[in-house]
Design an enzyme around this catalytic site. Structure first.
Site, short mmCIF file in Angstrom:
data_model
loop_
_atom_site.label_atom_id
_atom_site.label_comp_id
_atom_site.label_asym_id
_atom_site.label_seq_id
_atom_site.Cartn_x
_atom_site.Cartn_y
_atom_site.Cartn_z
N ASP A 308 0.85 -1.19 0.00
CA ASP A 308 0.00 0.00 0.00
C ASP A 308 0.89 1.23 0.00
O ASP A 308 1.97 1.23 0.60
CB ASP A 308 -0.89 0.02 1.24
CG ASP A 308 -2.15 -0.81 1.05
OD1 ASP A 308 -2.64 -0.88 -0.09
OD2 ASP A 308 -2.62 -1.40 2.04
N LYS A 378 -11.57 24.04 12.31
CA LYS A 378 -12.88 23.48 12.59
C LYS A 378 -13.48 22.94 11.31
O LYS A 378 -13.25 23.49 10.23
CB LYS A 378 -13.81 24.55 13.19
CG LYS A 378 -13.39 25.03 14.58
CD LYS A 378 -14.37 26.05 15.12
CE LYS A 378 -13.95 26.52 16.51
NZ LYS A 378 -14.90 27.53 17.06
N ASP A 519 -4.05 -3.97 6.94
CA ASP A 519 -4.55 -3.84 8.31
C ASP A 519 -6.06 -3.77 8.40
O ASP A 519 -6.63 -3.89 9.48
CB ASP A 519 -3.95 -2.59 8.98
CG ASP A 519 -4.26 -1.30 8.22
OD1 ASP A 519 -5.02 -1.36 7.23
OD2 ASP A 519 -3.74 -0.25 8.61
#
Length: 681
Positions: A308, A378, A519
């Site tokens: 990957d 934010k 994973d």
């Protein structure tokens, strides 16, 4: 694993306690039931027992005049068997030492089991697969499981040796937790995924102790070859008795047994099991749990590695790589305001801006940010920045968000902003706009950075004859750029889980062995399909169950080192086998002429070593045969140093070093020993 923890573990593997235990086990392994597992050394043990009987019962065998010689032969044979047992016991002892350290982390833990709407405190041994427990800050996770609710920081140092805690959360690829680890912040709810005795630590303890280690196909094949050679030499030695009688040469049983032991492949027979155990041990020391020795061997034969991009080849964090001015501003101005907006930004992207400033030798007035109010990023605003004490407002963020903010300030948008932003996006990068009040000064080009040294590592793999293929979700243009920079042999852009399986099957259809790392749950099918699947300990349970190796450090690039360890195991076994067989050939031509030259003077021409007498020749070869085993134990434990090269060059090198060495060394060694033995007898 941290370097300190790794060094401590390696140091413990060489402790005096392990050596003492190995010496004790050397004698315990003399049990014939145990010895039968190693047919070559079992034959040596039988010969040792026969010579012992000839020594203690000389009248029964008619060897009253050979008691001293028989006793000497017995002691040498006994030490030969003990040295073989010591090599195996030493390798097993190293694994048991690792298992003992793991057992310390496996203890009786009280679990908060969810029962109905309440909580019941029970011992962890009573938990069963499917039970749900809650684990709060400071508590131990009672068993292997999957986080189904909450988020927490977990200390896994008992398993990985790494002190930094990791974040575990419900859903995604980081929900798997291991029993025996500790929650250091917040609280989580965990579903237990294993029954007692079947946990990750239980399996790891069993494997490193050697209890579950089965002989690999290559080991079985080599063992069959050794047994065949032993039978052949047994027949040869047995037929020597009538041949010797025909030429009026007396050969008693002790001499024939000594000759047999010298000629059968005792060296590799003594070290074969130790080599396999030590190979598994080296992988475990590297903080990788191999589910079988077959997986380690397969790693040594790998032809293709699927990797990957994110987290393996690249860091996975987009880092600042370039400052691009817009609207007539200079590069220095764009860089200055980018740095000012990042002074108090602790995100990887923010820190990378300041690192890029240093790298490009750009300076800015850090004092501008003093006393300012930092504005956190934010999701609603998609910006961060700082309000300076002089009233100016500096913002950094997504281009469209910064454009709206600037327009709200009454500013205008530079004509070249969109074109530059689109160019960065087309290359797979992320553009961040930098503005002060109503003016946009430039763009920060964020891109995923290739890890240092990856190109050299892929060059090394190429020298081994291994092809590397990168899988990434990036568009083809970005994928090609990263692939070229990293130095991989090929890539799959806009990759999906089924694409990984397809490329693995394609390579396997061509007769190649394939390795890959993963994973996530979506990686599980490909990990199962690959010949060597390395799952991350931080990943999902599905990924770890599908793979045949688990990396406790969760470092995807470690597959490269695992391949090297596998090749070292195969090379060590091959090198010592070559050395052992070459030894036997040399000993054959050294001993036989010396034994028959008294009755057949013409054989003196073949006695090129000029050995003193038939008895000294046999004893010298027997002593050399016993001594060479302990001398090779360190090499079997440590492994032959592997140098990346083609298979042809590697074979040529092994034949030269260990084949030629295996012929020359016994000639020299036996001659030196004979000079001493001949005088003694």
């Amino acid at each position: 694993m941290s370097s300190t923890a790794s060094q401590t573990k390696r140091k413990s593997m060489l402790s005096g306690d392990i050596v003492k235990q190995a010496i004790v086990q050397s004698f315990l392994k003399l049990n014939p039931v145990t010895m039968m597992k190693n047919p070559v050394m079992f034959v040596v043990e039988i010969g040792t027992f026969i010579v012992l009987l000839m020594t203690v019962l000389p009248g029964y065998f008619g060897t009253q005049d050979r008691i001293g010689f028989n006793l000497t032969v017995f002691l040498i044979l006994l030490f030969t068997v003990l040295f073989a047992n010591f090599a195996e016991a030493l390798a097993e002892g190293r694994g048991k030492a690792q298992a003992d350290s793991l057992k310390k982390s496996k203890q009786e833990i009280q679990a908060n089991k969810v029962v109905g709407s309440g909580i019941k405190v029970v011992p962890s041994t009573e938990l069963r697969k499917g039970d749900i427990v809650t684990v709060a800050q400071g508590e131990m996770i009672p068993g292997d499981g999957e986080v189904i609710e909450g988020l927490a920081s977990v200390d896994e140092s008992a398993i990985t040796g790494e002190s930094a805690p990791v974040i575990k959360e419900a859903g995604g690829d980081f929900s798997s937790v291991t029993g025996g680890t500790r929650v250091v912040s917040d609280a989580i709810r965990v579903r237990i995924t294993s029954d007692p005795g079947e946990s990750f630590i239980d399996r790891m303890i069993s494997l490193v102790e050697g209890a579950s280690r089965q002989k690999t196909p290559n080991e079985i094949a080599l063992n069959t070859l050794l047994i065949t050679l032993t039978l052949i030499f047994l027949i040869v030695v047995v037929t020597l008795k009538p041949i010797a009688g025909f030429v009026n040469v007396e050969l008693d049983t002790a001499v024939l047994i000594a000759l047999l032991v010298c000629l059968i492949p005792t060296t590799i027979g003594a070290l074969l099991s130790a080599i396999g155990i030590a190979g598994m041990d080296r992988v475990t020391q590297f903080n990788v749990l191999a589910m079988s020795g077959k997986a380690v061997e397969a790693a040594g034969d790998i032809n293709t590695i699927i990797l990957d991009k994110t987290g393996t080849i690249t860091f996975g964090n987009r880092m600042a790589s370039e400052f691009i001015p817009v609207g007539g501003a200079s590069t220095g101005e764009a860089a200055t305001w980018a740095a000012v907006s990042s002074v108090k930004d602790e995100t990887p992207e923010g820190r990378s801006v300041l690192e890029l400033m240093k790298k490009q030798n750009l300076v800015y007035e850090a004092s501008l940010a003093e006393g300012g109010e930092f504005i956190d990023f934010k999701a609603e605003t998609r910006m961060s920045g700082i309000d300076l004490k002089d009233g100016r407002k500096v913002r950094k963020g997504a281009v469209d968000a910064v454009v709206r903010w600037v327009q709200e300030q009454g500013g205008t948008v530079p004509a070249d902003l969109k074109a530059n932003g689109d160019a960065i996006a087309t290359e797979g990068g992320t553009p961040l706009a930098v503005a002060v009040d109503g003016k946009i000064y430039g763009l920060i080009y964020l891109k995923d950075t290739v890890k240092p040294g990856m190109k050299e590592r892929f060059d090394t793999l190429r020298q081994m004859g291994i092809k590397t293929i990168m899988c990434t979700g990036d568009n083809p243009l970005t994928a090609a750029t990263i692939a070229k920079e990293a130095g991989v042999d090929g890539f799959i852009a806009e990759s999906k889980p089924e694409d990984k399986i397809a490329v693995i099957r394609k390579e396997q259809a061509e007769g190649k062995l394939v390795a890959m790392t993963g994973d996530g749950t979506n990686d599980a099918p490909a990990l199962a399909q690959a010949d060597v699947g390395l799952a991350m300990n931080s990943g999902t349970i599905a990924a770890k169950e599908a793979a045949n190796m688990v990396d406790l450090d969760s470092d995807p690039s470690k597959i490269i080192e695992v391949v090297g360890i596998g090749k070292q195991l195969l090379m060590t076994r091959g090198a010592l086998t070559t050395f052992s067989i070459a030894n036997d050939i040399a000993k054959y031509f050294a001993i036989i002429p010396a034994m028959f030259m008294l009755a057949i003077p013409q054989m003196e021409a073949l006695n090129i070593m000029k050995l003193g007498s038939p008895l000294s020749a046999v004893l010298s070869a027997l002593i050399f045969n016993a001594v060479i085993i302990p001398l090779l134990i360190p090499l079997a434990m440590k492994g032959v140093k592997y140098r990346p090269m083609s298979s042809t060059k590697l074979l040529s090198r092994n034949l030269f070093v260990y084949g030629l060495g295996g012929v020359v060394v016994p000639f020299i060694g036996i001659k030196i020993i004979d000079l001493v033995v001949h005088v003694w007898i």
